[in-house]
Design an enzyme around this catalytic site. Sequence first.
Site, PDB file in Angstrom:
ATOM      1  N   ASP A   3       0.842  -1.201   0.000  1.00 31.55           N
ATOM      2  CA  ASP A   3       0.000   0.000   0.000  1.00 31.55           C
ATOM      3  C   ASP A   3       0.876   1.248   0.000  1.00 31.55           C
ATOM      4  OD1 ASP A   3      -2.900   1.108   0.704  1.00 31.55           O
ATOM      5  OD2 ASP A   3      -1.456   2.226   1.920  1.00 31.55           O
ATOM      6  N   HIS A  46      -7.718   9.578  -1.806  1.00 29.69           N
ATOM      7  CA  HIS A  46      -7.096   9.598  -0.477  1.00 29.69           C
ATOM      8  C   HIS A  46      -8.004  10.245   0.574  1.00 29.69           C
ATOM      9  CE1 HIS A  46      -2.787   9.174   1.191  1.00 29.69           C
ATOM     10  NE2 HIS A  46      -3.654   8.993   2.150  1.00 29.69           N
ATOM     11  N   LYS A  97      -2.677   5.891  -4.257  1.00 27.52           N
ATOM     12  CA  LYS A  97      -3.815   6.788  -3.974  1.00 27.52           C
ATOM     13  C   LYS A  97      -3.630   8.124  -4.670  1.00 27.52           C
ATOM     14  CE  LYS A  97      -3.755   4.655   0.551  1.00 27.52           C
ATOM     15  NZ  LYS A  97      -2.357   4.558   0.988  1.00 27.52           N
ATOM     16  N   TYR A 152       2.939   9.896  -0.218  1.00 23.63           N
ATOM     17  CA  TYR A 152       4.019   9.314   0.600  1.00 23.63           C
ATOM     18  C   TYR A 152       5.400   9.573  -0.018  1.00 23.63           C
ATOM     19  CZ  TYR A 152       0.143   6.554   2.612  1.00 23.63           C
ATOM     20  OH  TYR A 152      -1.038   6.140   3.181  1.00 23.63           O
TER      21      TYR A 152
END
Length: 316
Positions: free
Chosen positions: A50, A115, A84, A55
């Site tokens: 994931d 998200h 996402k 990120y």
Amino acid sequence: MSPNKKPIESLKLNNGLSIPNVALGTWKASPDDCYNSVMTALKSGYTHIDTARIYRNEVSVGRAVNDFLKQSHLKREDLFITTKISPFEFQDPENAILDSLERLQLDYVDLYLMHHCVAEVTGEGITPRDENGFRKHISPEVFSYVDAYRLLQNLVAKGYTKSIGICNINSPKIQRLLETKDLIPPAVVQCEIHPYLPQHELVEFCKANNIVVESYSPLGSTGAPLLQDSVIVEIAQKYGVTPACVAISWAVARGTVVLPKSTTAQRIKENMFLIELDEEDVNLIGSIYKRMTKRYLEPKWKINVYDSDADFNPLT
Ligand SMILES: NC(=O)c1ccc[n+]([C@@H]2O[C@H](COP(=O)([O-])OP(=O)(O)OC[C@H]3O[C@@H](n4cnc5c(N)ncnc54)[C@H](OP(=O)(O)O)[C@@H]3O)[C@@H](O)[C@H]2O)c1
């Protein structure tokens, strides 16, 4: 009591595809740590990773996945990769996913998640903020999460993602999606779910509507504070396992997909070890929130994005 070990299993999605019920989470994993942890995870037997645009580690995830596939007998279709779309990208999801695929060096992802349920302004960076540090959102009257989701579903038809879903959503908002004409139901909903925020109503609602739920921050996020909880520690002692094993096995026992994050090789391996918990322990862990309720993640927006969940309502 000797623990009854359980394997990682696949759950069926409402579009007929399958999803492994344990994934490696990668939030806050630096690019180098992320490469190493994804590699460790895949070599240890994880098949589900994931990540997210925000990120800033999609490049590392993609490098590790591709390097792993070169060395392994597994094929791309044996892995399940989620990324996402960030709220600042909601108005142009095709460009967003093509950018993510480029960073990941993949032809498609298995799951593309919105998200959040609120769009943000574009052209001002990944997390646009006002002078007071609040994320700069677009009014839902101008562009709502339903509008964003409608655009997202075109990416399935184009083959860029196999499935779509939404994070940080509640049952009334999902209901609105399900009632909106010409929308594919979300295959997956990913939310903060753990013993201090069990979201019983949301989990039941999704089960009834054939939507797979993913539990994020299953250990209480950074520093894994939940692993100190006296009930979890006691249950871990009873089965002779670690508190992390109890928290992760509880998420699995509820029929959710669980996403523990670690950049520590030994913990990555430990977090795959699942046990069968007795029903009374599943229920006991599910009632801890009556003593202690806590949401660990609350992005700073001027509007409340977590309204009307029966288990937790920051407005009341
Ligand atoms: N959709 C969303 O908005 C959203 C939000 C948050 C998270 N997520 C996803 O869910 C994943 C998990 O959530 P999270 O990262 O917030 O937190 P988490 O998985 O609940 O906890 C991560 C923390 O627990 C530690 N840890 C991991 N395994 C452990 C073990 N066996 N024993 C002791 N400590 C352990 C990690 O340390 P080390 O890394 O140092 O080992 C890290 O500090 C994320 O990485 C991300 O993929 C999604």
